[in-house]
Design a protein around this motif. Structure first.
Motif, PDB file in Angstrom:
ATOM      1  N   LEU A   5     -56.388 -17.822   9.286  1.00 26.23           N
ATOM      2  CA  LEU A   5     -55.780 -19.009   9.696  1.00 26.23           C
ATOM      3  C   LEU A   5     -54.225 -19.022   9.346  1.00 26.23           C
ATOM      4  N   ALA A   6     -54.034 -18.180   8.410  1.00 27.07           N
ATOM      5  CA  ALA A   6     -52.553 -18.137   8.167  1.00 27.07           C
ATOM      6  C   ALA A   6     -52.001 -17.247   9.058  1.00 27.07           C
ATOM      7  N   GLY A   7     -52.571 -16.302   9.572  1.00 29.17           N
ATOM      8  CA  GLY A   7     -52.135 -15.676  10.929  1.00 29.17           C
ATOM      9  C   GLY A   7     -51.894 -16.487  12.111  1.00 29.17           C
ATOM     10  N   LEU A   8     -52.816 -17.171  12.260  1.00 24.53           N
ATOM     11  CA  LEU A   8     -52.823 -18.356  13.483  1.00 24.53           C
ATOM     12  C   LEU A   8     -51.654 -19.209  13.074  1.00 24.53           C
ATOM     13  N   LEU A   9     -51.374 -19.632  11.965  1.00 23.67           N
ATOM     14  CA  LEU A   9     -50.324 -20.609  11.707  1.00 23.67           C
ATOM     15  C   LEU A   9     -48.876 -20.043  11.921  1.00 23.67           C
ATOM     16  N   LEU A  10     -48.722 -18.827  11.215  1.00 19.17           N
ATOM     17  CA  LEU A  10     -47.651 -18.263  11.389  1.00 19.17           C
ATOM     18  C   LEU A  10     -47.244 -17.859  12.960  1.00 19.17           C
ATOM     19  N   THR A  31     -44.133 -13.261  21.236  1.00 24.19           N
ATOM     20  CA  THR A  31     -43.664 -13.388  19.905  1.00 24.19           C
ATOM     21  C   THR A  31     -44.662 -14.042  19.008  1.00 24.19           C
ATOM     22  N   GLY A  32     -45.382 -14.938  19.393  1.00 27.33           N
ATOM     23  CA  GLY A  32     -46.479 -15.442  18.729  1.00 27.33           C
ATOM     24  C   GLY A  32     -47.416 -14.667  18.323  1.00 27.33           C
ATOM     25  N   VAL A  33     -47.924 -13.745  19.409  1.00 29.17           N
ATOM     26  CA  VAL A  33     -48.994 -12.810  19.218  1.00 29.17           C
ATOM     27  C   VAL A  33     -48.564 -11.622  18.293  1.00 29.17           C
ATOM     28  N   ALA A  34     -47.267 -11.362  18.552  1.00 34.25           N
ATOM     29  CA  ALA A  34     -46.806 -10.216  17.667  1.00 34.25           C
ATOM     30  C   ALA A  34     -46.871 -10.747  16.198  1.00 34.25           C
ATOM     31  N   VAL A  35     -46.521 -11.654  15.877  1.00 37.98           N
ATOM     32  CA  VAL A  35     -46.303 -12.241  14.614  1.00 37.98           C
ATOM     33  C   VAL A  35     -47.836 -12.535  14.032  1.00 37.98           C
ATOM     34  N   MET A  36     -48.925 -12.791  14.826  1.00 36.26           N
ATOM     35  CA  MET A  36     -50.035 -13.202  14.328  1.00 36.26           C
ATOM     36  C   MET A  36     -50.751 -11.472  13.894  1.00 36.26           C
ATOM     37  N   VAL A  37     -50.597 -10.767  14.781  1.00 33.34           N
ATOM     38  CA  VAL A  37     -51.166  -9.268  14.718  1.00 33.34           C
ATOM     39  C   VAL A  37     -50.492  -8.812  13.450  1.00 33.34           C
TER      40      VAL A  37
END
Length: 51
Positions: A5-10, A31-37
């Motif tokens: 959930l933290a990965g999804l939120l960030l 950008t969102g996917v890169a930050v999640m991963v």
């Protein structure tokens, strides 16, 4: 589960901010996917090093 959930939120937050600043949906999604991963990998590294 909290790490997921933290990965999804960030990822969602950074993708939303990127979209708000650039209005480019494709760039915001990347950008969102890169930050999640990267968030998940960072937490995995911390857990692996801690063990």
């Amino acid at each position: 589960m909290p790490l997921f959930l933290a990965g999804l939120l960030l990822g969602g937050a950074s993708g939303g901010v990127t979209y708000g600043m650039t209005t480019d949906g494709q760039l915001a999604a990347i950008t969102g996917v890169a930050v999640m991963v990267l968030t998940w990998l960072g937490f995995a590294c911390l857990i692996f090093i801690d063990d």
